[in-house]
Scaffold this motif. Structure first.
Motif, PDB file in Angstrom:
ATOM      1  N   PRO A  35       0.858  -1.043   0.175  1.00  0.00           N
ATOM      2  CA  PRO A  35       0.002  -0.031   0.054  1.00  0.00           C
ATOM      3  C   PRO A  35       0.833   1.281   0.060  1.00  0.00           C
ATOM      4  O   PRO A  35       1.794   1.367   0.769  1.00  0.00           O
ATOM      5  CB  PRO A  35      -0.642  -0.131   1.226  1.00  0.00           C
ATOM      6  N   GLY A  36       0.441   2.080  -0.910  1.00  0.00           N
ATOM      7  CA  GLY A  36       1.259   3.538  -0.985  1.00  0.00           C
ATOM      8  C   GLY A  36       2.087   3.388  -2.231  1.00  0.00           C
ATOM      9  O   GLY A  36       2.445   4.549  -2.756  1.00  0.00           O
ATOM     10  N   ASP A  37       2.448   2.358  -2.708  1.00  0.00           N
ATOM     11  CA  ASP A  37       3.218   2.330  -4.106  1.00  0.00           C
ATOM     12  C   ASP A  37       2.179   2.877  -5.267  1.00  0.00           C
ATOM     13  O   ASP A  37       1.090   2.576  -5.452  1.00  0.00           O
ATOM     14  CB  ASP A  37       3.437   0.857  -4.541  1.00  0.00           C
ATOM     15  N   LEU A  45      -3.581   3.551 -16.482  1.00  0.00           N
ATOM     16  CA  LEU A  45      -4.314   4.129 -15.575  1.00  0.00           C
ATOM     17  C   LEU A  45      -3.310   4.238 -14.276  1.00  0.00           C
ATOM     18  O   LEU A  45      -2.435   3.458 -13.931  1.00  0.00           O
ATOM     19  CB  LEU A  45      -5.466   3.507 -14.841  1.00  0.00           C
ATOM     20  N   HIS A  46      -3.189   5.518 -13.903  1.00  0.00           N
ATOM     21  CA  HIS A  46      -2.052   5.925 -12.764  1.00  0.00           C
ATOM     22  C   HIS A  46      -3.031   6.100 -11.571  1.00  0.00           C
ATOM     23  O   HIS A  46      -3.966   6.698 -11.511  1.00  0.00           O
ATOM     24  CB  HIS A  46      -1.232   7.185 -13.074  1.00  0.00           C
ATOM     25  N   GLY A  47      -2.394   5.413 -10.542  1.00  0.00           N
ATOM     26  CA  GLY A  47      -3.057   5.410  -9.136  1.00  0.00           C
ATOM     27  C   GLY A  47      -2.130   5.059  -7.989  1.00  0.00           C
ATOM     28  O   GLY A  47      -0.790   4.627  -8.292  1.00  0.00           O
ATOM     29  N   VAL A  48      -2.567   5.052  -6.658  1.00  0.00           N
ATOM     30  CA  VAL A  48      -1.804   4.516  -5.769  1.00  0.00           C
ATOM     31  C   VAL A  48      -2.404   3.290  -5.048  1.00  0.00           C
ATOM     32  O   VAL A  48      -3.705   3.081  -5.024  1.00  0.00           O
ATOM     33  CB  VAL A  48      -1.739   5.705  -4.609  1.00  0.00           C
ATOM     34  N   VAL A  49      -1.638   2.280  -4.828  1.00  0.00           N
ATOM     35  CA  VAL A  49      -2.088   1.127  -4.354  1.00  0.00           C
ATOM     36  C   VAL A  49      -2.858   0.998  -2.757  1.00  0.00           C
ATOM     37  O   VAL A  49      -2.147   2.183  -1.853  1.00  0.00           O
ATOM     38  CB  VAL A  49      -0.979  -0.168  -4.033  1.00  0.00           C
ATOM     39  N   HIS A  50      -3.971   1.062  -2.696  1.00  0.00           N
ATOM     40  CA  HIS A  50      -4.773   1.070  -1.608  1.00  0.00           C
ATOM     41  C   HIS A  50      -4.606  -0.312  -0.641  1.00  0.00           C
ATOM     42  O   HIS A  50      -4.518  -0.400   0.356  1.00  0.00           O
ATOM     43  CB  HIS A  50      -6.242   1.508  -1.506  1.00  0.00           C
ATOM     44  N   GLN A  57      -5.641 -12.504  -5.676  1.00  0.00           N
ATOM     45  CA  GLN A  57      -4.862 -12.048  -6.698  1.00  0.00           C
ATOM     46  C   GLN A  57      -5.521 -10.785  -7.276  1.00  0.00           C
ATOM     47  O   GLN A  57      -5.422 -10.420  -8.526  1.00  0.00           O
ATOM     48  CB  GLN A  57      -4.751 -12.950  -8.036  1.00  0.00           C
ATOM     49  N   THR A  58      -5.780  -9.840  -6.453  1.00  0.00           N
ATOM     50  CA  THR A  58      -6.195  -8.687  -6.683  1.00  0.00           C
ATOM     51  C   THR A  58      -5.624  -7.291  -6.097  1.00  0.00           C
ATOM     52  O   THR A  58      -4.916  -7.583  -4.953  1.00  0.00           O
ATOM     53  CB  THR A  58      -7.815  -8.497  -6.524  1.00  0.00           C
ATOM     54  N   VAL A  59      -5.842  -6.104  -6.647  1.00  0.00           N
ATOM     55  CA  VAL A  59      -5.166  -5.112  -5.865  1.00  0.00           C
ATOM     56  C   VAL A  59      -6.070  -3.901  -6.268  1.00  0.00           C
ATOM     57  O   VAL A  59      -6.750  -3.748  -7.049  1.00  0.00           O
ATOM     58  CB  VAL A  59      -3.878  -4.616  -6.891  1.00  0.00           C
ATOM     59  N   THR A  60      -6.199  -3.122  -5.057  1.00  0.00           N
ATOM     60  CA  THR A  60      -7.187  -1.960  -5.234  1.00  0.00           C
ATOM     61  C   THR A  60      -6.314  -0.813  -5.175  1.00  0.00           C
ATOM     62  O   THR A  60      -5.549  -0.351  -4.575  1.00  0.00           O
ATOM     63  CB  THR A  60      -8.308  -1.834  -3.750  1.00  0.00           C
ATOM     64  N   ILE A  61      -6.847  -0.011  -6.115  1.00  0.00           N
ATOM     65  CA  ILE A  61      -5.886   1.238  -6.538  1.00  0.00           C
ATOM     66  C   ILE A  61      -6.807   2.473  -6.343  1.00  0.00           C
ATOM     67  O   ILE A  61      -8.107   2.415  -6.831  1.00  0.00           O
ATOM     68  CB  ILE A  61      -5.755   1.247  -7.999  1.00  0.00           C
ATOM     69  N   ASP A  62      -6.350   3.620  -5.670  1.00  0.00           N
ATOM     70  CA  ASP A  62      -7.002   4.581  -5.376  1.00  0.00           C
ATOM     71  C   ASP A  62      -6.567   5.747  -6.489  1.00  0.00           C
ATOM     72  O   ASP A  62      -5.378   6.053  -6.693  1.00  0.00           O
ATOM     73  CB  ASP A  62      -6.550   5.272  -4.094  1.00  0.00           C
TER      74      ASP A  62
END
Length: 96
Positions: A35-37, A45-50, A57-62
């Motif tokens: 988180p924070g990367d 799509l640009h974002g920050v890992v939440h 096997q998922t990632v939520t991006i802010d």
């Protein structure tokens, strides 16, 4: 017969082996997500890992307040803010 063997070796060293290395590097990059990367997806799509969910096997991006869930394989690039700050600090120290 020797020509066929040489063609197979050529294909292995110039086609298959680099793909395996690239796949391994991508897997290491994805497994080290925190988180924070700052990340860029394959759709650019640009974002920050939440949140990272390794079981699904998922990632939520802010993305500026909008939370999107992606498959881990959808991450194309990781930009870690700490590494960028350290490299600019080191560069400024060497210039002095």
């Amino acid at each position: 017969m020797m020509l066929i063997v040489l063609m197979i070796l050529f294909m292995y060293f110039f086609m298959m082996r680099p793909q395996q290395k690239q796949r391994k590097q991508h897997q290491e990059m994805v497994s080290s997500l925190q988180p924070g990367d700052e990340v860029v997806t394959i759709g650019r799509l640009h974002g920050v890992v939440h949140e990272v969910n390794t079981t699904q096997q998922t990632v939520t991006i802010d993305c500026e307040g909008i939370y999107l869930t992606f498959d881990l394989n959808a991450i194309a690039r990781v930009n870690r803010p700490q590494a960028a700050e350290q490299s600019t600090t080191q560069a400024s120290e060497t210039d002095k």
